[in-house]
Design a protein around this motif. Structure first.
Motif, mmCIF file in Angstrom:
data_model
loop_
_atom_site.group_PDB
_atom_site.id
_atom_site.type_symbol
_atom_site.label_atom_id
_atom_site.label_comp_id
_atom_site.label_asym_id
_atom_site.label_seq_id
_atom_site.Cartn_x
_atom_site.Cartn_y
_atom_site.Cartn_z
ATOM 1 N N ILE A 130 106.500 77.708 97.345
ATOM 2 C CA ILE A 130 106.538 78.894 98.198
ATOM 3 C C ILE A 130 105.129 79.142 98.726
ATOM 4 C CG2 ILE A 130 106.896 81.394 98.286
ATOM 5 C CD1 ILE A 130 109.128 81.117 96.297
ATOM 6 N N THR A 131 104.982 79.172 100.053
ATOM 7 C CA THR A 131 103.667 79.378 100.666
ATOM 8 C C THR A 131 103.472 80.790 101.192
ATOM 9 O OG1 THR A 131 104.455 78.625 102.833
ATOM 10 C CG2 THR A 131 103.544 76.958 101.333
ATOM 11 N N GLY A 132 104.566 81.532 101.352
ATOM 12 C CA GLY A 132 104.424 82.897 101.847
ATOM 13 C C GLY A 132 105.731 83.650 101.754
ATOM 14 N N THR A 133 105.643 84.957 101.641
ATOM 15 C CA THR A 133 106.834 85.811 101.620
ATOM 16 C C THR A 133 106.563 87.080 102.407
ATOM 17 O OG1 THR A 133 106.157 86.970 99.600
ATOM 18 C CG2 THR A 133 107.507 84.990 99.324
ATOM 19 N N GLU A 134 107.631 87.679 102.884
ATOM 20 C CA GLU A 134 107.565 88.994 103.517
ATOM 21 C C GLU A 134 108.741 89.801 102.993
ATOM 22 O OE1 GLU A 134 107.443 88.720 107.770
ATOM 23 O OE2 GLU A 134 105.922 87.130 107.764
ATOM 24 N N GLY A 135 108.477 91.029 102.598
ATOM 25 C CA GLY A 135 109.536 91.840 102.023
ATOM 26 C C GLY A 135 109.875 91.383 100.609
ATOM 27 N N SER A 136 111.123 91.587 100.209
ATOM 28 C CA SER A 136 111.540 91.279 98.841
ATOM 29 C C SER A 136 111.834 89.784 98.678
ATOM 30 C CB SER A 136 112.796 92.073 98.482
ATOM 31 O OG SER A 136 112.559 93.467 98.609
ATOM 32 N N SER A 137 111.445 89.242 97.528
ATOM 33 C CA SER A 137 111.750 87.845 97.219
ATOM 34 C C SER A 137 111.781 87.676 95.712
ATOM 35 C CB SER A 137 110.716 86.897 97.833
ATOM 36 O OG SER A 137 109.435 87.142 97.295
ATOM 37 N N TYR A 138 112.534 86.674 95.262
ATOM 38 C CA TYR A 138 112.685 86.439 93.825
ATOM 39 C C TYR A 138 111.390 85.925 93.220
ATOM 40 C CZ TYR A 138 114.822 84.693 89.498
ATOM 41 O OH TYR A 138 115.131 84.452 88.190
ATOM 42 N N ARG A 139 110.729 84.945 93.888
ATOM 43 C CA ARG A 139 109.461 84.399 93.437
ATOM 44 C C ARG A 139 108.390 84.666 94.493
ATOM 45 N NH1 ARG A 139 109.684 80.225 89.732
ATOM 46 N NH2 ARG A 139 107.489 80.757 89.401
ATOM 47 N N LYS A 140 107.143 84.529 94.107
ATOM 48 C CA LYS A 140 106.017 84.833 94.978
ATOM 49 C C LYS A 140 105.296 83.548 95.388
ATOM 50 C CE LYS A 140 106.940 89.170 94.561
ATOM 51 N NZ LYS A 140 107.637 89.851 95.693
ATOM 52 N N GLN B 71 112.027 77.833 106.092
ATOM 53 C CA GLN B 71 111.982 79.244 105.703
ATOM 54 C C GLN B 71 113.389 79.821 105.697
ATOM 55 O OE1 GLN B 71 109.438 81.133 108.709
ATOM 56 N NE2 GLN B 71 111.232 81.997 109.697
ATOM 57 N N TYR B 72 113.558 80.843 104.890
ATOM 58 C CA TYR B 72 114.822 81.564 104.781
ATOM 59 C C TYR B 72 114.530 83.032 105.009
ATOM 60 C CZ TYR B 72 116.266 77.239 102.479
ATOM 61 O OH TYR B 72 116.517 75.918 102.198
ATOM 62 N N ASP B 73 115.230 83.597 105.989
ATOM 63 C CA ASP B 73 114.991 84.998 106.343
ATOM 64 C C ASP B 73 116.239 85.802 106.000
ATOM 65 O OD1 ASP B 73 114.261 87.422 107.365
ATOM 66 O OD2 ASP B 73 113.499 86.623 109.261
ATOM 67 N N MET B 74 116.155 86.550 104.911
ATOM 68 C CA MET B 74 117.301 87.348 104.466
ATOM 69 C C MET B 74 117.482 88.610 105.287
ATOM 70 S SD MET B 74 116.347 85.228 101.964
ATOM 71 C CE MET B 74 115.100 85.875 100.835
ATOM 72 N N ARG B 75 116.614 88.769 106.309
ATOM 73 C CA ARG B 75 116.711 89.961 107.161
ATOM 74 C C ARG B 75 117.526 89.690 108.421
ATOM 75 N NH1 ARG B 75 110.342 90.440 107.750
ATOM 76 N NH2 ARG B 75 110.872 88.356 108.517
ATOM 77 N N GLU B 76 117.736 88.397 108.740
ATOM 78 C CA GLU B 76 118.414 88.023 109.979
ATOM 79 C C GLU B 76 119.850 87.597 109.713
ATOM 80 O OE1 GLU B 76 117.168 88.343 112.959
ATOM 81 O OE2 GLU B 76 115.190 89.003 112.256
ATOM 82 N N GLY C 200 116.705 90.663 101.220
ATOM 83 C CA GLY C 200 116.080 91.459 102.267
ATOM 84 C C GLY C 200 114.692 91.023 102.652
ATOM 85 N N GLY C 201 114.279 89.797 102.305
ATOM 86 C CA GLY C 201 112.941 89.328 102.635
ATOM 87 C C GLY C 201 112.951 87.932 103.218
ATOM 88 N N LEU C 202 111.740 87.471 103.568
ATOM 89 C CA LEU C 202 111.563 86.143 104.140
ATOM 90 C C LEU C 202 110.766 85.274 103.172
ATOM 91 C CD1 LEU C 202 110.682 85.119 107.727
ATOM 92 C CD2 LEU C 202 109.109 84.453 105.903
ATOM 93 N N VAL C 203 111.181 84.012 103.023
ATOM 94 C CA VAL C 203 110.498 83.079 102.127
ATOM 95 C C VAL C 203 110.137 81.820 102.905
ATOM 96 C CG1 VAL C 203 110.665 81.709 100.013
ATOM 97 C CG2 VAL C 203 111.799 83.923 100.137
ATOM 98 N N LYS C 204 108.868 81.425 102.864
ATOM 99 C CA LYS C 204 108.398 80.196 103.503
ATOM 100 C C LYS C 204 108.122 79.160 102.420
ATOM 101 C CE LYS C 204 106.174 82.754 107.266
ATOM 102 N NZ LYS C 204 104.893 83.023 107.982
ATOM 103 N N ILE C 205 108.588 77.931 102.650
ATOM 104 C CA ILE C 205 108.509 76.890 101.631
ATOM 105 C C ILE C 205 107.940 75.603 102.212
ATOM 106 C CG2 ILE C 205 109.854 75.464 100.024
ATOM 107 C CD1 ILE C 205 111.870 77.786 99.863
#
Length: 334
Positions: free
Chosen positions: A26-36, A79-84, A97-102
């Motif tokens: 995981i290189t970045g997150t926005e909003g809520s995510s399970y891991r950082k 990336q996975y965007d749980m907001r879209e 409800g967040g975005l995760v970049k991998i």
């Protein structure tokens, strides 16, 4: 299953050439995510993965995406965007409800295994190190940074700098020493082990500290405490719990821990008993050379050995992680 990188690499190293592998980070997150940012997972060509980047909901798709790395030999950014609503993550019903970049990276001999084998050696030597990954879709460019100045510049676990590198400060799993191998030590060892911690169990009494009774202990010391002062494991422990239920034995352990590498020392039992232990040790509690907790533990309630172990380890966990151990939601009043 423990998810510390040390444990993931232990599973990987024996099959590093037998299977194809991908390192997912995981290189970045926005909003809520399970891991950082900084969380890692290893994926192999048998369709198995070690570690987690989500609660288990993204892993199957990450595995599918990883196959492209084996074909190209290059990194892949997803990336996975749980907001879209149109994003795959939304369709999977994850709802974080967040975005995760991998970042996905192939791991093979051609790219020096991303130096993961050298990271494993550092872990086994109980060494802290800094690991850098370049975030792009070119061939992997990872490296271990042997520069102690980074300890000042990058004190956190992971940071992203202006040149799009992910920098990790990697340390070994916490090492807990448990002095006393009574029945109540069993859940202490088991809970610590489930967290991925190393545990050293110390008890010289006949019939105690049997390997068959403590299969999850990394090390069992059965020699008298008075002969333990030269053992190297004392220089690697992060915390110690005194639970011999014997005043004289706890007194010896108390002196031993004062000169160890432990960052926190705790003792079970009431205050009046602790006063006797310090008296036998010839020490003053107010002048003890380590942060000392007694009665040890957080106020979780419960009287069973499992509850006491959970309470003690929770306090140690909070202390070592520099956390306040308060209720996240605030539902439990402090």
């Amino acid at each position: 299953m423990a998810n510390h990188l040390h444990h993931l690499l232990d599973k990987w190293v024996s099959q590093k050439d037998e299977l194809q592998w991908v390192l997912a980070t995981i290189t970045g997150t926005e909003g809520s995510s399970y891991r950082k940012p900084g969380a890692m997972m290893l994926i192999n060509s048998l369709g198995r993965y070690h570690g987690l980047l989500s609660g288990g909901c993204l892993e199957s798709d990450i595995m599918q995406q990883s196959r492209r790395c084996w074909d190209s030999g290059k990194n892949r950014l997803i990336q996975y965007d749980m907001r879209e609503e149109e994003d795959l993550a939304w369709q999977l019903g994850i709802g974080c409800g967040g975005l995760v970049k991998i970042l996905l990276q192939p791991v093979n001999a051609e790219n020096e295994y991303l130096y993961l084998d050298k990271l494993l050696v550092a872990f086994e030597r109980n060494q802290c190190c800094f690991y850098q990954q370049k975030i792009d879709e070119d061939k992997p460019h990872n490296e271990i940074i042997d520069d102690q100045d980074f300890a000042v510049s990058y004190p956190k676990t992971v940071l992203i700098d202006e040149t799009f590198h992910l920098i990790h400060k990697l340390t070994t799993p916490f090492h807990l020493a448990i002095f006393g191998a009574g029945v109540d030590a069993k859940p202490m060892v088991e809970i610590a082990s489930s967290l991925g911690w190393q545990t050293t169990l110390v008890d010289s009494r006949t019939g105690y500290a049997r390997a068959s009774e403590f299969p999850h202990a990394v090390r069992i010391v059965t020699e008298p405490l008075s002969e333990c002062e030269d053992n190297n494991w004392l220089n690697s422990i992060d915390a110690a719990v005194l639970m011999n239920h014997n005043v004289k034995m706890d007194a010896v352990a108390l002196r031993l821990c004062e000169s160890s590498a432990a960052r926190i020392v705790g003792m079970l039992g009431p205050l009046h008993r602790t006063e006797r232990v310090f008296e036998h040790a010839g020490l003053q509690r107010a002048e003890y050379g380590k942060p000392f907790s007694n009665p040890m533990g957080l106020r979780l309630g419960g009287e069973l050995p499992e509850s006491i172990a959970l309470s003690a380890i929770s306090e140690i966990h909070g202390f070592l992680e520099s956390a306040d151990a308060r209720s996240i939601s605030g539902i439990i009043k402090q």
